[in-house]
Motif scaffolding. Structure first.
Motif, PDB file in Angstrom:
ATOM      1  N   GLY A  25      14.429  -2.800   0.505  1.00 18.30           N
ATOM      2  CA  GLY A  25      14.045  -3.642  -0.624  1.00 18.30           C
ATOM      3  C   GLY A  25      12.544  -3.796  -0.791  1.00 18.30           C
ATOM      4  N   LEU A  26      11.792  -3.295   0.186  1.00 17.57           N
ATOM      5  CA  LEU A  26      10.335  -3.452   0.136  1.00 17.57           C
ATOM      6  C   LEU A  26       9.729  -2.769  -1.081  1.00 17.57           C
ATOM      7  CD1 LEU A  26       7.698  -4.426   1.476  1.00 17.57           C
ATOM      8  CD2 LEU A  26       7.648  -2.241   2.693  1.00 17.57           C
ATOM      9  N   LEU A  27      10.154  -1.542  -1.381  1.00 16.14           N
ATOM     10  CA  LEU A  27       9.572  -0.822  -2.522  1.00 16.14           C
ATOM     11  C   LEU A  27       9.853  -1.554  -3.835  1.00 16.14           C
ATOM     12  CD1 LEU A  27      10.204   2.925  -1.635  1.00 16.14           C
ATOM     13  CD2 LEU A  27       8.109   1.593  -1.427  1.00 16.14           C
ATOM     14  N   GLU A  28      11.051  -2.086  -3.969  1.00 13.96           N
ATOM     15  CA  GLU A  28      11.371  -2.844  -5.184  1.00 13.96           C
ATOM     16  C   GLU A  28      10.498  -4.096  -5.271  1.00 13.96           C
ATOM     17  OE1 GLU A  28      15.078  -4.997  -7.501  1.00 13.96           O
ATOM     18  OE2 GLU A  28      15.461  -3.928  -5.644  1.00 13.96           O
ATOM     19  N   GLU A  29      10.311  -4.752  -4.141  1.00 18.27           N
ATOM     20  CA  GLU A  29       9.458  -5.944  -4.097  1.00 18.27           C
ATOM     21  C   GLU A  29       8.026  -5.612  -4.513  1.00 18.27           C
ATOM     22  OE1 GLU A  29       7.847  -8.788  -0.539  1.00 18.27           O
ATOM     23  OE2 GLU A  29       9.934  -8.154  -0.423  1.00 18.27           O
ATOM     24  N   ILE A  30       7.511  -4.501  -3.998  1.00 21.05           N
ATOM     25  CA  ILE A  30       6.154  -4.082  -4.357  1.00 21.05           C
ATOM     26  C   ILE A  30       6.089  -3.716  -5.835  1.00 21.05           C
ATOM     27  CG2 ILE A  30       4.377  -2.326  -3.990  1.00 21.05           C
ATOM     28  CD1 ILE A  30       5.328  -2.199  -1.052  1.00 21.05           C
ATOM     29  N   LEU A  32       7.923  -4.822  -8.275  1.00 16.62           N
ATOM     30  CA  LEU A  32       7.966  -6.042  -9.074  1.00 16.62           C
ATOM     31  C   LEU A  32       6.614  -6.753  -9.070  1.00 16.62           C
ATOM     32  CD1 LEU A  32      11.480  -7.427  -8.052  1.00 16.62           C
ATOM     33  CD2 LEU A  32      10.809  -6.487 -10.280  1.00 16.62           C
ATOM     34  N   GLY A  33       5.928  -6.716  -7.935  1.00 12.78           N
ATOM     35  CA  GLY A  33       4.595  -7.304  -7.852  1.00 12.78           C
ATOM     36  C   GLY A  33       3.591  -6.573  -8.721  1.00 12.78           C
ATOM     37  N   VAL A  34       3.659  -5.252  -8.711  1.00 11.50           N
ATOM     38  CA  VAL A  34       2.772  -4.449  -9.561  1.00 11.50           C
ATOM     39  C   VAL A  34       3.025  -4.772 -11.027  1.00 11.50           C
ATOM     40  CG1 VAL A  34       2.242  -2.096 -10.336  1.00 11.50           C
ATOM     41  CG2 VAL A  34       2.448  -2.590  -7.889  1.00 11.50           C
ATOM     42  N   SER A  35       4.302  -4.846 -11.394  1.00  7.28           N
ATOM     43  CA  SER A  35       4.667  -5.154 -12.781  1.00  7.28           C
ATOM     44  C   SER A  35       4.162  -6.541 -13.186  1.00  7.28           C
ATOM     45  CB  SER A  35       6.183  -5.065 -12.947  1.00  7.28           C
ATOM     46  OG  SER A  35       6.558  -5.380 -14.257  1.00  7.28           O
ATOM     47  N   GLN A  53      -4.906   2.937 -15.964  1.00  6.55           N
ATOM     48  CA  GLN A  53      -4.736   4.107 -15.097  1.00  6.55           C
ATOM     49  C   GLN A  53      -4.394   3.697 -13.665  1.00  6.55           C
ATOM     50  OE1 GLN A  53      -4.519   7.321 -16.012  1.00  6.55           O
ATOM     51  NE2 GLN A  53      -4.558   6.400 -18.036  1.00  6.55           N
ATOM     52  N   VAL A  54      -4.965   2.607 -13.190  1.00  5.14           N
ATOM     53  CA  VAL A  54      -4.646   2.104 -11.853  1.00  5.14           C
ATOM     54  C   VAL A  54      -3.169   1.728 -11.780  1.00  5.14           C
ATOM     55  CG1 VAL A  54      -5.031   0.213 -10.212  1.00  5.14           C
ATOM     56  CG2 VAL A  54      -6.982   1.330 -11.324  1.00  5.14           C
ATOM     57  N   PHE A  55      -2.696   1.000 -12.777  1.00  7.14           N
ATOM     58  CA  PHE A  55      -1.297   0.591 -12.778  1.00  7.14           C
ATOM     59  C   PHE A  55      -0.362   1.789 -12.922  1.00  7.14           C
ATOM     60  CE2 PHE A  55      -3.122  -3.606 -13.946  1.00  7.14           C
ATOM     61  CZ  PHE A  55      -2.559  -4.340 -12.913  1.00  7.14           C
ATOM     62  N   LEU A  56      -0.710   2.735 -13.764  1.00  4.88           N
ATOM     63  CA  LEU A  56       0.117   3.935 -13.914  1.00  4.88           C
ATOM     64  C   LEU A  56       0.174   4.721 -12.612  1.00  4.88           C
ATOM     65  CD1 LEU A  56      -0.926   5.175 -17.473  1.00  4.88           C
ATOM     66  CD2 LEU A  56       1.272   4.182 -16.781  1.00  4.88           C
ATOM     67  N   SER A  57      -0.940   4.823 -11.923  1.00  3.77           N
ATOM     68  CA  SER A  57      -0.977   5.521 -10.644  1.00  3.77           C
ATOM     69  C   SER A  57      -0.098   4.807  -9.613  1.00  3.77           C
ATOM     70  CB  SER A  57      -2.418   5.616 -10.144  1.00  3.77           C
ATOM     71  OG  SER A  57      -2.471   6.231  -8.889  1.00  3.77           O
ATOM     72  N   ALA A  58      -0.206   3.498  -9.550  1.00  6.24           N
ATOM     73  CA  ALA A  58       0.615   2.723  -8.609  1.00  6.24           C
ATOM     74  C   ALA A  58       2.101   2.904  -8.912  1.00  6.24           C
ATOM     75  CB  ALA A  58       0.238   1.249  -8.678  1.00  6.24           C
ATOM     76  N   GLU A  59       2.461   2.856 -10.189  1.00 13.81           N
ATOM     77  CA  GLU A  59       3.860   3.039 -10.577  1.00 13.81           C
ATOM     78  C   GLU A  59       4.346   4.438 -10.219  1.00 13.81           C
ATOM     79  OE1 GLU A  59       3.404   2.050 -14.687  1.00 13.81           O
ATOM     80  OE2 GLU A  59       3.577  -0.107 -14.313  1.00 13.81           O
TER      81      GLU A  59
END
Length: 67
Positions: A25-30, A32-35, A53-59
């Protein structure tokens, strides 16, 4: 993605699935935090092309790690 991002992307694509195995569940948690962070930046009116671009890269990194 520039060359320095490629190395970080590689390390994260190896590391994140291992962390997900240790803590399901960690990836989903991360993600959701990014979103939530992205929405907050948009709401504040401070979104710009560099931040986008930072957010797109993180996603993208999170999406690759969840495969």
């Amino acid at each position: 993605m520039n060359r320095s991002d490629a190395g970080a992307n590689y390390v994260l694509s190896v590391l994140l699935p291992r962390l997900e195995e240790m803590k399901p569940g960690l990836l989903e948690e991360i993600a959701l935090g990014v979103s939530a962070d992205k929405q907050a930046v948009v709401k504040s009116g401070k979104m710009n092309s560099e931040l986008e671009q930072v957010f797109l890269s993180a996603e993208r990194i999170l999406g690759q790690a969840s495969i």
